[in-house]
Design an enzyme around this catalytic site. Structure first.
Site, short mmCIF file in Angstrom:
data_model
loop_
_atom_site.label_atom_id
_atom_site.label_comp_id
_atom_site.label_asym_id
_atom_site.label_seq_id
_atom_site.Cartn_x
_atom_site.Cartn_y
_atom_site.Cartn_z
N SER A 269 -4.51 -2.66 -4.46
CA SER A 269 -6.11 -1.48 -4.53
C SER A 269 -5.74 -1.96 -6.00
O SER A 269 -6.90 -2.06 -6.61
CB SER A 269 -5.53 -0.04 -4.46
OG SER A 269 -6.08 0.59 -5.34
N ALA B 286 7.92 -0.67 -6.22
CA ALA B 286 9.56 -1.49 -5.80
C ALA B 286 9.89 -2.85 -5.99
O ALA B 286 10.82 -3.07 -6.06
CB ALA B 286 9.32 -0.91 -4.52
N GLN C 213 8.44 -4.19 -7.85
CA GLN C 213 8.70 -5.00 -9.36
C GLN C 213 10.27 -4.66 -9.98
O GLN C 213 10.36 -5.81 -10.32
CB GLN C 213 7.49 -3.81 -10.49
CG GLN C 213 6.02 -4.09 -10.68
CD GLN C 213 5.60 -2.80 -11.46
OE1 GLN C 213 5.95 -2.44 -12.13
NE2 GLN C 213 3.63 -2.88 -11.08
N HIS D 183 1.72 0.59 -14.81
CA HIS D 183 2.22 2.27 -14.98
C HIS D 183 4.13 1.95 -15.76
O HIS D 183 3.79 1.15 -16.07
CB HIS D 183 2.94 2.50 -12.92
CG HIS D 183 3.17 3.35 -12.02
ND1 HIS D 183 2.73 4.96 -13.45
CD2 HIS D 183 3.13 4.01 -11.92
CE1 HIS D 183 3.26 6.11 -12.82
NE2 HIS D 183 3.85 5.53 -11.17
N1 LIG Z 1 -2.88 2.58 -6.21
C1 LIG Z 1 -3.30 3.37 -7.65
O1 LIG Z 1 -4.12 4.50 -7.30
C2 LIG Z 1 -2.52 3.26 -8.75
C3 LIG Z 1 -2.78 3.52 -10.02
C4 LIG Z 1 -2.62 3.38 -11.49
C5 LIG Z 1 -1.99 2.46 -11.18
N2 LIG Z 1 -1.23 1.52 -10.16
C6 LIG Z 1 0.08 0.66 -10.22
O2 LIG Z 1 0.02 -0.42 -10.18
C7 LIG Z 1 0.64 -1.22 -9.98
C8 LIG Z 1 0.25 -1.88 -8.87
O3 LIG Z 1 0.01 -0.28 -7.44
P1 LIG Z 1 -1.08 -1.05 -6.51
O4 LIG Z 1 -1.62 0.44 -5.27
O5 LIG Z 1 -2.68 -1.82 -6.65
O6 LIG Z 1 0.06 -2.03 -5.27
P2 LIG Z 1 0.80 -1.30 -3.97
O7 LIG Z 1 -0.05 -0.95 -3.17
O8 LIG Z 1 1.27 -0.44 -4.63
O9 LIG Z 1 1.45 -2.80 -3.62
C9 LIG Z 1 0.80 -3.81 -3.28
C10 LIG Z 1 1.51 -5.07 -3.86
O10 LIG Z 1 2.66 -5.57 -4.04
C11 LIG Z 1 2.75 -6.21 -3.36
N3 LIG Z 1 4.73 -6.49 -2.57
C12 LIG Z 1 5.15 -5.31 -2.12
N4 LIG Z 1 6.22 -5.50 -1.93
C13 LIG Z 1 6.91 -7.21 -2.44
C14 LIG Z 1 7.61 -7.63 -2.93
N5 LIG Z 1 9.07 -7.64 -1.76
N6 LIG Z 1 7.83 -8.86 -3.29
C15 LIG Z 1 6.29 -9.57 -3.41
N7 LIG Z 1 5.11 -8.45 -2.46
C16 LIG Z 1 5.31 -7.38 -2.54
C17 LIG Z 1 2.45 -6.80 -2.02
O11 LIG Z 1 2.28 -7.98 -1.20
P3 LIG Z 1 2.10 -8.37 0.29
O12 LIG Z 1 0.86 -7.84 0.55
O13 LIG Z 1 2.10 -9.26 0.32
O14 LIG Z 1 2.99 -7.13 0.98
C18 LIG Z 1 0.89 -6.22 -2.16
O15 LIG Z 1 0.27 -7.26 -3.42
C19 LIG Z 1 1.66 0.46 -9.67
O16 LIG Z 1 2.67 0.22 -10.74
C20 LIG Z 1 1.13 1.63 -9.60
O17 LIG Z 1 2.03 2.48 -9.62
C21 LIG Z 1 -1.50 2.50 -8.68
#
Ligand SMILES: NC(=O)c1ccc[n+]([C@@H]2O[C@H](COP(=O)([O-])OP(=O)(O)OC[C@H]3O[C@@H](n4cnc5c(N)ncnc54)[C@H](OP(=O)(O)O)[C@@H]3O)[C@@H](O)[C@H]2O)c1
Length: 403
Positions: free
Chosen positions: A92, A153, A155, A176
């Site tokens: 997201s 995870a 990362q 984060h």
């Molecule tokens: N979501 C929020 O509300 C929010 C708010 C602020 C900060 N953050 C931070 O922003 C960062 C990203 O969060 P997010 O919510 O956008 O993402 P997320 O849903 O936690 O992670 C998704 C991404 O990680 C990839 N991924 C997962 N396992 C993998 C692996 N083993 N190898 C390679 N890629 C892998 C997925 O790719 P695939 O599709 O290929 O699995 C996808 O592109 C995090 O540090 C989070 O804490 C999030």
């Protein structure tokens, strides 16, 4: 709450009319920051005149804030003219931050594992394989600012593989503090010769995107873990603006992750589900219909009262309610605080000592993490309270079918 509901709905309807007039006037629905910048050139004089001081007094504590108005689009584009922002991961945040930075005219590329769900979604959003969409390794190689937006995870699990690619002169960015702060568990130790910065939007990446499209901005925190160039904070603030932040407050990696994990496990998500369920179940157990229990628990909260808190604060919301409701709210708020404070203390400790981190790493590190999460979320969707919610929402006059 019947009489309070009527008065609150009247208040809400007044506010909705004002909001609608404002939205029509601004016509920001599809505005990019460039359109917004034009609008702001008119209003900036007033804003800057009243907000010239960037150290603001927050209820007696002085804090530095950074505002988008300091970064007109031309300045932003000039600042990053020699940079390639490589977003690694397209969940997201990747979606919201990547599209906003691209719409702001910056050079953005995406790096995800090929043929996964993110690869598919990135193509759907217009990223082109071989031009702006690459494997993780190739994107890091091409990027100057490496924005690590993999799941926390991932990362950790990918770090040993990607860290050698983050060479001197590049910048390492996170949204984060998780990976760097819990290094004993994640093993993420940034190279010594790169700036390490953070911009953490205070909302879902979907909101990062929708607020931007409406010409508004998400609030974000900003932090520097390692400043090699002496420009790390300035760069972090500029990226914060690029990805759609409205204003940013300073934090540290550690404070960001402690507060963030507490917040989402607390009031932002888990506590609210717990409180909604507890009240709904008590009403149901005492013979109230599903419709009544849901309206008195969720619908009135989200549709009438909580928007008033967002607009002008808790006292304003209390005041918009009947005197009967106000008396009860004033009496019961301290009881809920006293009852729940020990739970929050326990939660904060569980965050601080790394228990929450280890659980997240273990669970989200599984190959089946998407299916496993979906299964548990489906169980919530199937709870009576949320099944009732679907029916109640369908009765809203402005209802459009859910998918
Ligand atoms: N979501 C929020 O509300 C929010 C708010 C602020 C900060 N953050 C931070 O922003 C960062 C990203 O969060 P997010 O919510 O956008 O993402 P997320 O849903 O936690 O992670 C998704 C991404 O990680 C990839 N991924 C997962 N396992 C993998 C692996 N083993 N190898 C390679 N890629 C892998 C997925 O790719 P695939 O599709 O290929 O699995 C996808 O592109 C995090 O540090 C989070 O804490 C999030």
């Amino acid at each position: 709450m019947a009489s309070s509901t009527a008065s609150c709905l009247r208040a809400l309807s007044r506010h909705t009319r004002v909001a609608q007039r404002l939205l029509t006037k601004k016509s920001f629905q599809t505005a990019s920051y460039s359109l917004l910048a034009r609008h702001q050139s008119v209003t900036n004089k007033r804003v800057l005149a009243t907000r010239g001081l960037k150290t603001l007094d927050f209820a007696g504590s002085k804090e530095v804030v950074y505002e988008r108005s300091d970064w007109p689009l031309a300045k932003l584009q000039n600042y990053f003219k020699n940079d390639t922002l490589a977003l690694i991961g397209y969940g997201s945040q990747g979606h919201g931050q990547g599209l906003n930075a691209r719409d702001n005219g910056l050079n953005v590329i995406i790096g995800v594992r090929k043929d996964g769900e993110s690869w598919r979604q990135a193509i759907e959003d217009g990223w082109v394989p071989g031009e702006s969409l690459f494997s993780i390794e190739e994107a890091i190689d091409r990027g100057t600012i490496i924005m690590n937006l993999l799941s926390d995870a991932a990362q950790s699990s990918t770090w040993s593989h990607i860290s050698p690619l983050i060479t001197k002169g590049k910048t390492l960015y996170f949204s984060h503090g998780f990976s760097v702060v819990y290094k004993d568990d994640t093993k993420v130790i940034p190279p010594k010769d790169v700036d390490v910065i953070l911009v953490a939007p205070k909302g879902s990446g979907r909101t990062v995107r929708t607020l931007f499209k409406e010409g508004r901005g998400i609030n974000s925190s900003v932090a520097v873990f390692q400043d090699v160039t002496g420009k790390a904070m300035e760069k972090a603030v500029a990226i914060g603006v690029a990805i759609g932040s409205g204003y940013m407050y300073e934090t540290t990696f550690e404070k960001e992750v402690f507060s963030d994990l507490t917040g989402e496990r607390g009031v932002l998500a888990a506590a609210i589900q717990g409180l909604f369920c507890a009240q709904y179940k008590v009403l149901r157990a005492n013979g109230h219909s599903p419709s009544e229990a849901f309206n008195e628990t969720v619908e009135e909260a989200t549709q009438s009262l909580y928007p008033l808190i967002g607009e002008k604060g808790m006292d304003y919301m209390f005041n918009a309610c009947s005197t009967t409701a106000r008396r009860g709210a004033l009496d019961w708020a301290p009881i809920f605080e006293a009852t729940n404070r020990p739970v929050f203390e326990k939660l904060y400790e569980s965050v601080k000592n790394g228990t929450e981190t280890r659980k997240a790493l273990e669970f989200n590190g599984r190959a089946t993490y998407r299916e496993d999460l979906a299964k548990e979320l489906k169980e919530i969707d199937e709870q009576e309270i949320w099944r009732v919610g679907k029916v109640v929402r369908s009765l809203r006059p402005d209802y459009t079918p859910e998918h």
